[in-house]
Write a protein that holds these residues in place. Structure first.
Motif, PDB file in Angstrom:
ATOM      1  N   MET A   1       9.466   6.084  -1.558  1.00 40.34           N
ATOM      2  CA  MET A   1      10.075   4.847  -1.164  1.00 40.34           C
ATOM      3  C   MET A   1       9.805   4.547   0.297  1.00 40.34           C
ATOM      4  O   MET A   1       9.579   3.402   0.649  1.00 40.34           O
ATOM      5  N   ARG A   2       9.920   5.620   1.115  1.00 40.97           N
ATOM      6  CA  ARG A   2       9.669   5.410   2.524  1.00 40.97           C
ATOM      7  C   ARG A   2       8.238   4.981   2.767  1.00 40.97           C
ATOM      8  O   ARG A   2       7.967   4.156   3.637  1.00 40.97           O
ATOM      9  N   ARG A   3       7.305   5.524   2.030  1.00 45.99           N
ATOM     10  CA  ARG A   3       5.901   5.163   2.160  1.00 45.99           C
ATOM     11  C   ARG A   3       5.686   3.707   1.800  1.00 45.99           C
ATOM     12  O   ARG A   3       4.936   2.998   2.468  1.00 45.99           O
ATOM     13  N   GLY A   4       6.318   3.193   0.785  1.00 50.87           N
ATOM     14  CA  GLY A   4       6.208   1.783   0.378  1.00 50.87           C
ATOM     15  C   GLY A   4       6.768   0.852   1.448  1.00 50.87           C
ATOM     16  O   GLY A   4       6.242  -0.239   1.699  1.00 50.87           O
ATOM     17  N   LEU A   5       7.871   1.280   2.083  1.00 52.34           N
ATOM     18  CA  LEU A   5       8.474   0.471   3.144  1.00 52.34           C
ATOM     19  C   LEU A   5       7.552   0.395   4.364  1.00 52.34           C
ATOM     20  O   LEU A   5       7.418  -0.660   4.985  1.00 52.34           O
ATOM     21  N   VAL A   6       6.892   1.485   4.699  1.00 59.54           N
ATOM     22  CA  VAL A   6       5.947   1.496   5.825  1.00 59.54           C
ATOM     23  C   VAL A   6       4.778   0.575   5.528  1.00 59.54           C
ATOM     24  O   VAL A   6       4.332  -0.191   6.394  1.00 59.54           O
ATOM     25  N   HIS A   7       4.260   0.584   4.302  1.00 53.41           N
ATOM     26  CA  HIS A   7       3.146  -0.298   3.907  1.00 53.41           C
ATOM     27  C   HIS A   7       3.577  -1.772   3.967  1.00 53.41           C
ATOM     28  O   HIS A   7       2.816  -2.625   4.441  1.00 53.41           O
ATOM     29  N   ALA A   8       4.776  -2.073   3.523  1.00 54.53           N
ATOM     30  CA  ALA A   8       5.270  -3.460   3.553  1.00 54.53           C
ATOM     31  C   ALA A   8       5.438  -3.926   4.993  1.00 54.53           C
ATOM     32  O   ALA A   8       5.097  -5.078   5.342  1.00 54.53           O
ATOM     33  N   LEU A   9       5.947  -3.057   5.850  1.00 54.95           N
ATOM     34  CA  LEU A   9       6.118  -3.424   7.253  1.00 54.95           C
ATOM     35  C   LEU A   9       4.756  -3.630   7.926  1.00 54.95           C
ATOM     36  O   LEU A   9       4.571  -4.596   8.677  1.00 54.95           O
TER      37      LEU A   9
END
Length: 189
Positions: A1-9
């Motif tokens: 989940m954290r990885r997806g949030l970093v990609h979205a940011l």
């Protein structure tokens, strides 16, 4: 989940930077194409009837572009002593007429800096110049109904030519060797 949030940011920041850069580039290009705002000309004191002659030297009534001319015939002026003698008609000629220079009626409005705005009516239309002490600027030129217009500008002169049905009326403003002066010439083409 954290990885997806970093990609979205990261995607949001990259997209925002691209949109900002594109907007800045387009804004820079388009801001260079905007014309200067029109210059406000001072209005002279007095009533409008005092500023514009009732008839021009050519004989056409002066009219506003937003008002139709009166359909009633003008009152007859008393004949002058020079017009009482009958005039002979000129014989027809097969060659084109030589250019003629017309006396130039003007309307003047003093402007700051020693310049004045003057309007020059002709058969082909009306031309308005801002005449300074050593140069001139074209303020406006509007052809009469059915006439076509061309404008030429050079560092020491401006020419506005109206054409229709084999007639050409040119309004020249020259200032290359003196203060600005205006000449109106008419010729058959």
């Amino acid at each position: 989940m954290r990885r997806g949030l970093v990609h979205a940011l990261a995607w949001s920041l990259a997209t925002g930077a691209a949109v900002t850069l594109s907007w800045w580039g387009v804004h820079t290009v388009l801001s260079g194409t905007v014309y200067d705002p029109p210059r406000a000309l001072p209005l002279p004191a007095g009533s409008p009837a005092d500023l514009v002659p009732a008839e021009t030297a050519i004989g056409d009534p002066v009219t506003s572009s937003t008002r139709r001319p009166s359909t009633t015939p003008p009152a007859a002026a008393p004949p002058s002593p020079s017009s009482s003698a009958p005039k002979a008609a000129a014989p027809p000629s097969s060659r084109p007429a030589a250019p003629t220079t017309t006396p130039v009626p003007t309307t003047t409005a003093p402007a700051p800096g020693g310049s004045s705005v003057r309007s020059y009516p002709s058969d082909g239309g009306r031309v308005t110049f801002d005449l300074g002490e050593t140069s001139a600027e074209l303020v406006s030129a509007s052809p009469a109904s059915g006439w076509q217009m061309q404008v030429w500008k050079q560092p020491t002169w401006i020419r506005v030519t109206f054409t229709r049905d084999g007639r050409e009326v040119s309004v020249f403003c020259l200032w290359h060797d003196s203060a600005p002066r205006v000449q109106i010439e008419e010729r058959a083409v």
